[in-house]
Design a protein around this motif. Structure first.
Motif, PDB file in Angstrom:
ATOM      1  N   ARG A  11       0.864  -1.188   0.000  1.00  0.00           N
ATOM      2  CA  ARG A  11       0.000   0.000   0.000  1.00  0.00           C
ATOM      3  C   ARG A  11       0.897   1.232   0.000  1.00  0.00           C
ATOM      4  O   ARG A  11       2.085   1.135   0.329  1.00  0.00           O
ATOM      5  CB  ARG A  11      -0.912   0.019   1.230  1.00  0.00           C
ATOM      6  N   TRP A  62      -2.737  -3.386  -6.189  1.00  0.00           N
ATOM      7  CA  TRP A  62      -2.012  -3.902  -5.034  1.00  0.00           C
ATOM      8  C   TRP A  62      -2.208  -5.400  -4.887  1.00  0.00           C
ATOM      9  O   TRP A  62      -3.286  -5.906  -5.155  1.00  0.00           O
ATOM     10  CB  TRP A  62      -2.493  -3.174  -3.767  1.00  0.00           C
ATOM     11  N   PRO A  63      -1.175  -6.102  -4.444  1.00  0.00           N
ATOM     12  CA  PRO A  63       0.189  -5.612  -4.228  1.00  0.00           C
ATOM     13  C   PRO A  63       0.930  -5.413  -5.543  1.00  0.00           C
ATOM     14  O   PRO A  63       0.545  -5.977  -6.564  1.00  0.00           O
ATOM     15  CB  PRO A  63       0.828  -6.719  -3.402  1.00  0.00           C
TER      16      PRO A  63
END
Length: 328
Positions: A11, A62-63
Protein backbone atom coordinates in the motif's frame (compact mmCIF):
# COMPACT_ATOMS: atom_id res chain seq x y z
CA UNK A 1 16.87 -22.94 -9.00
CA UNK A 2 16.58 -21.32 -5.58
CA UNK A 3 13.12 -20.63 -4.24
CA UNK A 4 11.90 -17.50 -6.07
CA UNK A 5 11.03 -14.49 -3.93
CA UNK A 6 9.87 -10.94 -4.48
CA UNK A 7 9.74 -7.62 -2.64
CA UNK A 8 6.10 -6.58 -2.44
CA UNK A 9 4.66 -3.09 -2.01
CA UNK A 10 1.33 -3.59 -0.24
CA UNK A 11 0.00 0.00 0.00
CA UNK A 12 1.21 3.61 -0.27
CA UNK A 13 3.22 4.80 2.71
CA UNK A 14 6.68 5.01 4.24
CA UNK A 15 8.82 2.36 2.46
CA UNK A 16 10.03 0.78 5.69
CA UNK A 17 6.38 0.10 6.66
CA UNK A 18 4.77 -0.99 3.39
CA UNK A 19 7.30 -3.39 1.85
CA UNK A 20 7.67 -7.08 2.59
CA UNK A 21 9.57 -10.05 1.15
CA UNK A 22 7.54 -13.10 0.18
CA UNK A 23 7.86 -16.31 -1.80
CA UNK A 24 6.92 -15.97 -5.47
CA UNK A 25 5.23 -18.33 -7.88
CA UNK A 26 6.58 -18.39 -11.43
CA UNK A 27 3.87 -18.24 -14.09
CA UNK A 28 4.11 -19.70 -17.61
CA UNK A 29 5.84 -17.40 -20.06
CA UNK A 30 3.82 -15.67 -22.75
CA UNK A 31 5.11 -15.26 -26.33
CA UNK A 32 8.25 -13.09 -26.52
CA UNK A 33 8.80 -13.19 -22.74
CA UNK A 34 12.07 -14.15 -21.08
CA UNK A 35 12.70 -15.21 -17.48
CA UNK A 36 15.76 -13.53 -15.98
CA UNK A 37 17.35 -14.77 -12.76
CA UNK A 38 18.26 -11.38 -11.33
CA UNK A 39 21.47 -10.67 -9.47
CA UNK A 40 21.23 -6.90 -8.88
CA UNK A 41 18.70 -4.09 -9.01
CA UNK A 42 18.80 -0.41 -8.04
CA UNK A 43 16.96 1.65 -5.43
CA UNK A 44 16.18 4.73 -7.51
CA UNK A 45 14.74 7.87 -5.86
CA UNK A 46 11.76 7.48 -8.18
CA UNK A 47 11.12 3.99 -6.78
CA UNK A 48 10.86 5.39 -3.26
CA UNK A 49 8.68 8.30 -4.37
CA UNK A 50 6.22 5.88 -5.95
CA UNK A 51 6.20 3.72 -2.83
CA UNK A 52 5.49 6.69 -0.57
CA UNK A 53 2.86 8.27 -2.85
CA UNK A 54 -0.41 9.02 -1.08
CA UNK A 55 -3.93 9.30 -2.45
CA UNK A 56 -6.70 7.08 -3.78
CA UNK A 57 -5.42 4.21 -5.87
CA UNK A 58 -7.11 1.41 -7.78
CA UNK A 59 -7.20 -1.55 -5.35
CA UNK A 60 -6.42 -3.81 -8.29
CA UNK A 61 -2.90 -2.33 -8.38
CA UNK A 62 -2.01 -3.90 -5.03
CA UNK A 63 0.19 -5.61 -4.23
CA UNK A 64 2.84 -4.39 -6.67
CA UNK A 65 6.55 -5.05 -7.10
CA UNK A 66 8.82 -1.98 -7.26
CA UNK A 67 11.94 -1.54 -9.35
CA UNK A 68 12.69 -0.45 -12.91
CA UNK A 69 15.93 -2.10 -13.94
CA UNK A 70 18.48 -4.73 -13.06
CA UNK A 71 20.98 -7.30 -14.27
CA UNK A 72 21.03 -11.05 -14.29
CA UNK A 73 21.16 -14.23 -16.34
CA UNK A 74 18.65 -15.63 -18.84
CA UNK A 75 17.02 -18.60 -17.10
CA UNK A 76 14.24 -19.49 -19.55
CA UNK A 77 12.37 -18.10 -22.55
CA UNK A 78 9.13 -18.62 -24.40
CA UNK A 79 9.47 -20.65 -27.62
CA UNK A 80 11.38 -18.62 -30.26
CA UNK A 81 11.54 -15.57 -27.97
CA UNK A 82 15.33 -15.47 -28.22
CA UNK A 83 15.48 -16.06 -31.97
CA UNK A 84 17.66 -13.41 -33.61
CA UNK A 85 18.68 -11.81 -30.30
CA UNK A 86 22.03 -13.54 -29.90
CA UNK A 87 20.94 -14.54 -26.40
CA UNK A 88 20.51 -17.99 -24.92
CA UNK A 89 20.03 -19.59 -21.53
CA UNK A 90 22.92 -18.45 -19.35
CA UNK A 91 23.52 -15.17 -21.21
CA UNK A 92 24.18 -12.16 -18.99
CA UNK A 93 21.76 -9.30 -19.56
CA UNK A 94 20.69 -5.91 -18.28
CA UNK A 95 16.99 -5.12 -18.41
CA UNK A 96 14.77 -2.06 -18.22
CA UNK A 97 11.32 -3.27 -17.14
CA UNK A 98 8.90 -2.87 -14.21
CA UNK A 99 8.87 -5.17 -11.16
CA UNK A 100 12.65 -5.56 -10.97
CA UNK A 101 12.84 -6.13 -7.20
CA UNK A 102 12.52 -9.91 -7.30
CA UNK A 103 14.79 -12.88 -7.74
CA UNK A 104 13.18 -13.96 -11.04
CA UNK A 105 11.84 -11.31 -13.40
CA UNK A 106 9.68 -11.89 -16.47
CA UNK A 107 10.90 -9.42 -19.08
CA UNK A 108 9.77 -8.68 -22.66
CA UNK A 109 12.59 -9.69 -24.98
CA UNK A 110 12.88 -6.13 -26.35
CA UNK A 111 13.73 -4.87 -22.83
CA UNK A 112 16.92 -6.97 -22.66
CA UNK A 113 20.44 -5.74 -23.40
CA UNK A 114 23.22 -8.30 -23.86
CA UNK A 115 26.20 -7.60 -21.59
CA UNK A 116 29.85 -7.82 -22.64
CA UNK A 117 32.19 -9.63 -20.21
CA UNK A 118 33.90 -6.41 -19.09
CA UNK A 119 30.72 -4.87 -17.62
CA UNK A 120 30.15 -6.32 -14.12
CA UNK A 121 26.69 -6.75 -12.62
CA UNK A 122 27.14 -3.82 -10.21
CA UNK A 123 27.49 -1.50 -13.21
CA UNK A 124 25.09 -3.34 -15.52
CA UNK A 125 22.22 -3.09 -13.03
CA UNK A 126 22.28 0.72 -13.17
CA UNK A 127 23.22 1.31 -16.81
CA UNK A 128 19.87 1.88 -18.44
CA UNK A 129 17.40 4.07 -16.53
CA UNK A 130 19.79 6.90 -15.67
CA UNK A 131 21.51 6.87 -19.06
CA UNK A 132 18.24 6.88 -20.98
CA UNK A 133 16.94 9.66 -18.71
CA UNK A 134 20.10 11.72 -19.25
CA UNK A 135 19.89 11.56 -23.02
CA UNK A 136 16.12 12.13 -22.99
CA UNK A 137 16.65 15.26 -20.86
CA UNK A 138 19.41 16.62 -23.09
CA UNK A 139 17.30 16.21 -26.22
CA UNK A 140 14.58 18.27 -24.55
CA UNK A 141 17.09 20.93 -23.47
CA UNK A 142 18.63 21.62 -26.87
CA UNK A 143 18.54 25.35 -27.56
CA UNK A 144 20.81 27.66 -29.50
CA UNK A 145 22.67 30.32 -27.54
CA UNK A 146 23.19 30.67 -23.82
CA UNK A 147 25.24 28.54 -21.47
CA UNK A 148 23.80 25.24 -20.26
CA UNK A 149 23.33 25.25 -16.46
CA UNK A 150 22.66 22.01 -14.62
CA UNK A 151 21.57 21.46 -11.01
CA UNK A 152 22.11 18.19 -9.15
CA UNK A 153 25.26 17.61 -11.18
CA UNK A 154 26.84 15.21 -8.68
CA UNK A 155 23.87 12.82 -8.69
CA UNK A 156 23.99 9.57 -10.63
CA UNK A 157 21.84 10.92 -13.47
CA UNK A 158 23.44 14.36 -13.23
CA UNK A 159 26.89 12.96 -13.93
CA UNK A 160 25.59 11.21 -17.02
CA UNK A 161 23.91 14.39 -18.28
CA UNK A 162 27.24 16.17 -17.82
CA UNK A 163 29.13 13.43 -19.66
CA UNK A 164 26.87 13.61 -22.71
CA UNK A 165 26.80 17.42 -22.63
CA UNK A 166 30.60 17.52 -22.58
CA UNK A 167 30.75 15.06 -25.47
CA UNK A 168 28.46 17.42 -27.42
CA UNK A 169 30.73 20.38 -26.70
CA UNK A 170 28.20 22.17 -24.48
CA UNK A 171 30.60 22.91 -21.56
CA UNK A 172 27.90 22.90 -18.87
CA UNK A 173 27.95 24.95 -15.69
CA UNK A 174 27.40 22.24 -13.11
CA UNK A 175 25.86 23.07 -9.73
CA UNK A 176 26.66 21.01 -6.63
CA UNK A 177 25.89 21.47 -2.94
CA UNK A 178 29.36 21.30 -1.35
CA UNK A 179 33.04 21.82 -2.02
CA UNK A 180 33.58 18.10 -1.41
CA UNK A 181 31.08 17.23 -4.14
CA UNK A 182 32.75 19.72 -6.47
CA UNK A 183 36.19 18.17 -5.94
CA UNK A 184 34.87 14.62 -6.38
CA UNK A 185 32.99 15.53 -9.55
CA UNK A 186 35.98 17.34 -11.07
CA UNK A 187 38.16 14.27 -10.48
CA UNK A 188 35.67 11.86 -12.06
CA UNK A 189 34.45 14.07 -14.89
CA UNK A 190 36.57 17.12 -15.72
CA UNK A 191 35.36 19.79 -18.12
CA UNK A 192 33.01 22.75 -18.18
CA UNK A 193 32.66 24.60 -14.87
CA UNK A 194 31.55 23.45 -11.42
CA UNK A 195 29.93 25.86 -8.95
CA UNK A 196 29.61 25.09 -5.24
CA UNK A 197 26.16 26.31 -4.16
CA UNK A 198 27.16 26.39 -0.49
CA UNK A 199 29.03 29.59 -1.34
CA UNK A 200 26.94 32.72 -0.74
CA UNK A 201 27.83 34.20 -4.12
CA UNK A 202 27.07 31.13 -6.25
CA UNK A 203 24.52 32.96 -8.40
CA UNK A 204 26.98 35.73 -9.21
CA UNK A 205 29.56 33.09 -10.07
CA UNK A 206 27.15 31.48 -12.54
CA UNK A 207 26.43 34.86 -14.14
CA UNK A 208 30.15 35.54 -14.53
CA UNK A 209 30.86 32.17 -16.10
CA UNK A 210 27.92 32.49 -18.51
CA UNK A 211 28.55 36.17 -19.31
CA UNK A 212 24.89 36.72 -18.35
CA UNK A 213 23.66 34.39 -21.14
CA UNK A 214 22.12 31.58 -19.10
CA UNK A 215 19.97 28.90 -20.66
CA UNK A 216 18.96 26.24 -21.24
CA UNK A 217 18.72 25.06 -17.63
CA UNK A 218 18.34 21.46 -16.47
CA UNK A 219 16.94 20.98 -12.96
CA UNK A 220 16.33 17.88 -10.83
CA UNK A 221 15.49 19.61 -7.54
CA UNK A 222 12.45 21.84 -8.04
CA UNK A 223 11.07 23.96 -5.22
CA UNK A 224 12.82 27.21 -4.36
CA UNK A 225 15.91 26.31 -6.40
CA UNK A 226 13.84 26.14 -9.57
CA UNK A 227 12.64 29.68 -8.87
CA UNK A 228 16.23 30.85 -8.28
CA UNK A 229 17.34 29.29 -11.55
CA UNK A 230 14.48 30.99 -13.38
CA UNK A 231 15.66 34.32 -11.98
CA UNK A 232 19.10 33.64 -13.46
CA UNK A 233 17.84 32.54 -16.88
CA UNK A 234 18.06 34.62 -20.02
CA UNK A 235 14.66 35.80 -21.36
CA UNK A 236 13.07 33.15 -23.54
CA UNK A 237 15.27 30.36 -22.16
CA UNK A 238 14.11 26.78 -21.77
CA UNK A 239 14.12 25.06 -18.37
CA UNK A 240 13.88 21.27 -18.32
CA UNK A 241 12.72 19.67 -15.07
CA UNK A 242 13.19 15.95 -14.45
CA UNK A 243 12.95 15.69 -10.64
CA UNK A 244 11.31 17.16 -7.56
CA UNK A 245 13.46 16.59 -4.50
CA UNK A 246 12.14 19.80 -2.96
CA UNK A 247 8.35 19.73 -2.53
CA UNK A 248 8.08 23.44 -1.73
CA UNK A 249 6.04 25.51 -4.22
CA UNK A 250 7.67 27.20 -7.20
CA UNK A 251 7.18 30.94 -7.73
CA UNK A 252 6.25 31.26 -11.41
CA UNK A 253 6.61 35.05 -11.56
CA UNK A 254 10.04 34.97 -13.27
CA UNK A 255 8.75 32.43 -15.81
CA UNK A 256 5.99 34.83 -16.81
CA UNK A 257 8.14 37.97 -16.74
CA UNK A 258 10.89 36.43 -18.89
CA UNK A 259 8.78 34.28 -21.17
CA UNK A 260 10.55 31.12 -20.01
CA UNK A 261 9.54 27.62 -21.11
CA UNK A 262 9.24 24.94 -18.42
CA UNK A 263 9.34 21.42 -19.82
CA UNK A 264 8.86 18.28 -17.76
CA UNK A 265 10.75 15.14 -18.78
CA UNK A 266 10.24 11.60 -17.48
CA UNK A 267 11.59 8.26 -18.53
CA UNK A 268 7.96 7.11 -18.63
CA UNK A 269 7.50 8.92 -21.96
CA UNK A 270 10.84 7.88 -23.49
CA UNK A 271 9.45 5.23 -25.83
CA UNK A 272 6.55 7.39 -27.03
CA UNK A 273 8.67 10.50 -27.60
CA UNK A 274 11.86 8.91 -28.95
CA UNK A 275 12.38 7.39 -32.37
CA UNK A 276 13.63 3.84 -32.80
CA UNK A 277 17.10 4.98 -33.91
CA UNK A 278 17.51 7.27 -30.90
CA UNK A 279 16.29 4.52 -28.57
CA UNK A 280 18.90 2.13 -29.95
CA UNK A 281 21.51 4.87 -29.69
CA UNK A 282 20.64 5.46 -26.04
CA UNK A 283 21.16 1.79 -25.21
CA UNK A 284 24.46 1.67 -27.12
CA UNK A 285 25.60 4.79 -25.27
CA UNK A 286 24.81 3.14 -21.93
CA UNK A 287 26.99 0.14 -22.74
CA UNK A 288 29.77 2.35 -24.06
CA UNK A 289 29.93 4.42 -20.89
CA UNK A 290 29.76 1.31 -18.73
CA UNK A 291 32.84 0.00 -20.52
CA UNK A 292 34.83 3.21 -20.93
CA UNK A 293 33.93 5.37 -17.91
CA UNK A 294 32.93 2.89 -15.16
CA UNK A 295 33.54 5.51 -12.44
CA UNK A 296 30.31 7.19 -13.58
CA UNK A 297 28.48 4.14 -12.23
CA UNK A 298 30.28 3.77 -8.90
CA UNK A 299 27.68 2.78 -6.33
CA UNK A 300 27.35 4.01 -2.75
CA UNK A 301 26.47 0.65 -1.23
CA UNK A 302 25.16 -2.84 -1.95
CA UNK A 303 22.69 -4.67 0.31
CA UNK A 304 21.11 -8.14 0.21
CA UNK A 305 17.35 -8.08 -0.18
CA UNK A 306 17.01 -9.31 3.41
CA UNK A 307 18.55 -5.97 4.51
CA UNK A 308 15.98 -3.92 2.62
CA UNK A 309 15.46 -1.39 5.43
CA UNK A 310 19.19 -0.60 5.49
CA UNK A 311 19.21 -0.23 1.71
CA UNK A 312 16.34 2.27 1.84
CA UNK A 313 18.00 4.25 4.63
CA UNK A 314 21.18 4.45 2.56
CA UNK A 315 19.24 5.48 -0.54
CA UNK A 316 17.74 8.53 1.19
CA UNK A 317 20.99 9.54 2.85
CA UNK A 318 21.96 13.08 1.73
CA UNK A 319 25.15 13.46 -0.24
CA UNK A 320 25.58 9.80 -1.15
CA UNK A 321 28.09 9.52 -4.04
CA UNK A 322 26.14 6.98 -6.13
CA UNK A 323 23.21 4.58 -6.37
CA UNK A 324 22.24 1.98 -3.79
CA UNK A 325 22.08 -1.59 -5.12
CA UNK A 326 19.99 -4.57 -4.07
CA UNK A 327 21.61 -8.01 -4.22
CA UNK A 328 18.92 -10.44 -5.37
Amino acid sequence: METPYRIVHVRPGAPEKVLRIEQAQLRPLKPDEVLVEATRSVVHPGDLQLIAAQGVRDPAQWPRIPGLEGAGVVADAAPKALAGTGLEAGSRVAFFAPAAWQSHVVVPKQALVALPPDVPDDIAAQLLVNTVTARHVLRAARQNGGRLVQSGASSSTGKLISAFALEAGLAPIRLVRSAQSADRLAAILPGGDIVDMSSADWQERVRELAHDRIGPIIDSVGGTLLTELAVLAEPGARIVSYGRLDARPVDHAPFIAKGLSLIGVTIGTWQQETGIEDQAGDLRAALRLGQTVPDLFAHAGSFPASHLAAAIAAAVSPGKPGNILLEL
